[in-house]
Design a protein around this motif. Sequence first.
Motif, PDB file in Angstrom:
ATOM      1  N   ARG A 198      35.554  63.450   5.818  1.00 26.77           N
ATOM      2  CA  ARG A 198      35.275  63.633   7.243  1.00 26.77           C
ATOM      3  C   ARG A 198      35.591  62.358   8.013  1.00 26.77           C
ATOM      4  NH1 ARG A 198      29.745  61.906   8.581  1.00 26.77           N
ATOM      5  NH2 ARG A 198      28.857  60.854   6.765  1.00 26.77           N
ATOM      6  N   LEU A 199      35.790  62.516   9.307  1.00 26.96           N
ATOM      7  CA  LEU A 199      35.969  61.395  10.215  1.00 26.96           C
ATOM      8  C   LEU A 199      34.606  60.788  10.500  1.00 26.96           C
ATOM      9  CD1 LEU A 199      38.356  60.159  11.946  1.00 26.96           C
ATOM     10  CD2 LEU A 199      37.534  61.605  13.806  1.00 26.96           C
ATOM     11  N   VAL A 200      34.511  59.455  10.487  1.00 26.18           N
ATOM     12  CA  VAL A 200      33.212  58.803  10.686  1.00 26.18           C
ATOM     13  C   VAL A 200      33.348  57.648  11.670  1.00 26.18           C
ATOM     14  CG1 VAL A 200      32.355  59.401   8.380  1.00 26.18           C
ATOM     15  CG2 VAL A 200      33.609  57.257   8.710  1.00 26.18           C
ATOM     16  N   GLY A 201      32.214  57.076  12.045  1.00 30.20           N
ATOM     17  CA  GLY A 201      32.197  55.890  12.881  1.00 30.20           C
ATOM     18  C   GLY A 201      32.512  54.641  12.063  1.00 30.20           C
ATOM     19  N   LYS A 202      32.517  53.499  12.709  1.00 31.47           N
ATOM     20  CA  LYS A 202      32.962  52.274  12.061  1.00 31.47           C
ATOM     21  C   LYS A 202      31.866  51.523  11.315  1.00 31.47           C
ATOM     22  CE  LYS A 202      33.705  48.555  14.476  1.00 31.47           C
ATOM     23  NZ  LYS A 202      34.279  47.583  15.429  1.00 31.47           N
ATOM     24  N   ILE A 203      30.606  51.734  11.634  1.00 30.92           N
ATOM     25  CA  ILE A 203      29.534  50.877  11.116  1.00 30.92           C
ATOM     26  C   ILE A 203      29.425  50.951   9.596  1.00 30.92           C
ATOM     27  CG2 ILE A 203      27.059  50.443  11.129  1.00 30.92           C
ATOM     28  CD1 ILE A 203      26.997  51.330  14.030  1.00 30.92           C
ATOM     29  N   GLN A 204      29.284  52.156   9.047  1.00 28.48           N
ATOM     30  CA  GLN A 204      29.127  52.299   7.601  1.00 28.48           C
ATOM     31  C   GLN A 204      30.341  51.788   6.826  1.00 28.48           C
ATOM     32  OE1 GLN A 204      25.643  52.602   7.333  1.00 28.48           O
ATOM     33  NE2 GLN A 204      26.343  53.591   5.456  1.00 28.48           N
ATOM     34  N   PRO A 205      31.575  52.135   7.218  1.00 34.74           N
ATOM     35  CA  PRO A 205      32.739  51.619   6.498  1.00 34.74           C
ATOM     36  C   PRO A 205      32.837  50.085   6.525  1.00 34.74           C
ATOM     37  CG  PRO A 205      33.377  53.504   7.812  1.00 34.74           C
ATOM     38  CD  PRO A 205      31.968  53.164   8.202  1.00 34.74           C
ATOM     39  N   GLU A 206      32.564  49.486   7.682  1.00 37.10           N
ATOM     40  CA  GLU A 206      32.654  48.023   7.778  1.00 37.10           C
ATOM     41  C   GLU A 206      31.604  47.356   6.882  1.00 37.10           C
ATOM     42  OE1 GLU A 206      34.925  46.301   9.036  1.00 37.10           O
ATOM     43  OE2 GLU A 206      35.939  47.622  10.459  1.00 37.10           O
ATOM     44  N   LYS A 207      30.407  47.924   6.831  1.00 34.13           N
ATOM     45  CA  LYS A 207      29.373  47.380   5.936  1.00 34.13           C
ATOM     46  C   LYS A 207      29.770  47.551   4.479  1.00 34.13           C
ATOM     47  CE  LYS A 207      25.293  47.961   8.909  1.00 34.13           C
ATOM     48  NZ  LYS A 207      23.988  48.668   9.056  1.00 34.13           N
ATOM     49  N   ALA A 208      30.369  48.697   4.157  1.00 33.23           N
ATOM     50  CA  ALA A 208      30.782  48.961   2.774  1.00 33.23           C
ATOM     51  C   ALA A 208      31.853  47.977   2.327  1.00 33.23           C
ATOM     52  CB  ALA A 208      31.291  50.393   2.648  1.00 33.23           C
ATOM     53  N   ARG A 209      32.785  47.645   3.203  1.00 31.10           N
ATOM     54  CA  ARG A 209      33.835  46.683   2.841  1.00 31.10           C
ATOM     55  C   ARG A 209      33.258  45.284   2.626  1.00 31.10           C
ATOM     56  NH1 ARG A 209      39.446  46.315   2.662  1.00 31.10           N
ATOM     57  NH2 ARG A 209      40.322  44.276   3.210  1.00 31.10           N
ATOM     58  N   GLU A 210      32.295  44.907   3.450  1.00 30.09           N
ATOM     59  CA  GLU A 210      31.657  43.597   3.292  1.00 30.09           C
ATOM     60  C   GLU A 210      30.972  43.479   1.936  1.00 30.09           C
ATOM     61  OE1 GLU A 210      28.954  42.847   6.444  1.00 30.09           O
ATOM     62  OE2 GLU A 210      30.493  42.882   8.020  1.00 30.09           O
ATOM     63  N   ARG A 211      30.322  44.563   1.504  1.00 32.01           N
ATOM     64  CA  ARG A 211      29.578  44.532   0.246  1.00 32.01           C
ATOM     65  C   ARG A 211      30.483  44.632  -0.981  1.00 32.01           C
ATOM     66  NH1 ARG A 211      26.100  48.257   3.132  1.00 32.01           N
ATOM     67  NH2 ARG A 211      27.164  49.958   2.036  1.00 32.01           N
ATOM     68  N   CYS A 212      31.670  45.205  -0.817  1.00 32.05           N
ATOM     69  CA  CYS A 212      32.531  45.491  -1.967  1.00 32.05           C
ATOM     70  C   CYS A 212      33.263  44.232  -2.455  1.00 32.05           C
ATOM     71  CB  CYS A 212      33.549  46.568  -1.595  1.00 32.05           C
ATOM     72  SG  CYS A 212      34.521  47.143  -3.007  1.00 32.05           S
ATOM     73  N   LYS A 213      33.274  44.041  -3.736  1.00 29.69           N
ATOM     74  CA  LYS A 213      33.959  42.890  -4.351  1.00 29.69           C
ATOM     75  C   LYS A 213      35.468  43.016  -4.245  1.00 29.69           C
ATOM     76  CE  LYS A 213      34.419  40.585  -8.858  1.00 29.69           C
ATOM     77  NZ  LYS A 213      33.966  40.581 -10.284  1.00 29.69           N
ATOM     78  N   TYR A 214      35.977  44.258  -4.307  1.00 26.86           N
ATOM     79  CA  TYR A 214      37.427  44.490  -4.337  1.00 26.86           C
ATOM     80  C   TYR A 214      37.883  44.995  -2.972  1.00 26.86           C
ATOM     81  CZ  TYR A 214      36.137  44.453  -9.238  1.00 26.86           C
ATOM     82  OH  TYR A 214      35.599  44.110 -10.460  1.00 26.86           O
ATOM     83  N   LYS A 215      38.703  44.195  -2.320  1.00 22.96           N
ATOM     84  CA  LYS A 215      39.191  44.539  -0.981  1.00 22.96           C
ATOM     85  C   LYS A 215      40.697  44.812  -1.045  1.00 22.96           C
ATOM     86  CE  LYS A 215      35.575  42.005   1.460  1.00 22.96           C
ATOM     87  NZ  LYS A 215      34.705  41.891   0.283  1.00 22.96           N
ATOM     88  N   PHE A 216      41.050  46.078  -1.026  1.00 22.83           N
ATOM     89  CA  PHE A 216      42.448  46.503  -1.113  1.00 22.83           C
ATOM     90  C   PHE A 216      42.957  46.958   0.256  1.00 22.83           C
ATOM     91  CE2 PHE A 216      40.410  47.920  -5.186  1.00 22.83           C
ATOM     92  CZ  PHE A 216      40.975  46.955  -6.010  1.00 22.83           C
ATOM     93  N   THR A 217      44.262  46.766   0.480  1.00 22.25           N
ATOM     94  CA  THR A 217      44.892  47.232   1.716  1.00 22.25           C
ATOM     95  C   THR A 217      46.248  47.846   1.391  1.00 22.25           C
ATOM     96  OG1 THR A 217      43.817  45.547   3.088  1.00 22.25           O
ATOM     97  CG2 THR A 217      45.791  46.600   3.981  1.00 22.25           C
ATOM     98  N   ILE A 218      46.460  49.081   1.836  1.00 20.20           N
ATOM     99  CA  ILE A 218      47.745  49.765   1.651  1.00 20.20           C
ATOM    100  C   ILE A 218      48.574  49.574   2.922  1.00 20.20           C
ATOM    101  CG2 ILE A 218      48.878  51.958   1.168  1.00 20.20           C
ATOM    102  CD1 ILE A 218      46.205  52.971   0.049  1.00 20.20           C
ATOM    103  N   ASN A 219      49.817  49.143   2.761  1.00 18.89           N
ATOM    104  CA  ASN A 219      50.733  48.962   3.883  1.00 18.89           C
ATOM    105  C   ASN A 219      51.884  49.954   3.739  1.00 18.89           C
ATOM    106  OD1 ASN A 219      49.480  46.343   4.924  1.00 18.89           O
ATOM    107  ND2 ASN A 219      50.015  45.778   2.827  1.00 18.89           N
ATOM    108  N   ILE A 220      52.024  50.852   4.723  1.00 17.17           N
ATOM    109  CA  ILE A 220      53.042  51.897   4.666  1.00 17.17           C
ATOM    110  C   ILE A 220      54.047  51.680   5.792  1.00 17.17           C
ATOM    111  CG2 ILE A 220      53.487  54.380   4.826  1.00 17.17           C
ATOM    112  CD1 ILE A 220      50.592  54.815   3.860  1.00 17.17           C
TER     113      ILE A 220
END
Length: 268
Positions: free
Chosen positions: A197-219
Amino acid sequence: MEGNIMSKRKVKKSAILIMGIICFFIIYFISFNFFSNLGQGEGTKIVATEEKVDTRSLLNQFKSKKKIYISDGNVSNVRMEEEKVQEFQYSFNEFSKIRTPDSYTPIYEGYTDDDIKFSTDLNVFRVYTVNKEEYYKVPVSYKKEFKEILDTSIYTSFDFIKQYKTWKQVTIDYGDETKKISGWSYDDLASKMVQKRLVGKIQPEKARERCKYKFTINITSDNYEARVDIMGEDYVKITVNNLISYYEVSNNLFDYIKTDIFKIADSE
């Protein structure tokens, strides 16, 4: 004696003839009533299955649609996310009906899952079918917001971003390390992109801060460049031309990048 016998035979034949005629008429009337009732039943069914004419305006009919596909000059037939459909239809409250404009060249076009279509040049919104059309004025004050709704509905939708046959180059960053994805693996990567589902930014941004592995896909494609930030195991952030959307996704994408692309063991 013989005369009596002959008379009895004649009476018997007459009786049989009369009975035959009576049976014939009985069968005839029964058959007539049966087929008459059958015909009436069929007639009733035909009337019952006639389609009701929807007397609502085309715009109000359009508000009830669930599946909407949109195109612009670069990409075609991108299905809107459910949340974007609601946002798009809510924007109709800002419109006011007008007469057919003297000139009109659409920038965006689209259609629903039946015969209702739409187009807009961001000043006028047209909704139409084969037999009917309506035009609505988009307020000047709402034009910028309306354009953003349409652009994000196209360029940051999962339906669009997963169209791997349009990809020209794909890389994935992890810290200082970059992996280039081979073309034959594009469909594998795309298959792991499963949104919930589409969500707001707060939860995803917090999840990225907590996560040890930060990946980014560039297309990179012919008409756009997309950045997909993996926001922990359950979220992604899609950025295209300064347009941003956040999604809750299956954790298969995170696991695939971590295990299959960068070969990171769980113990690390």
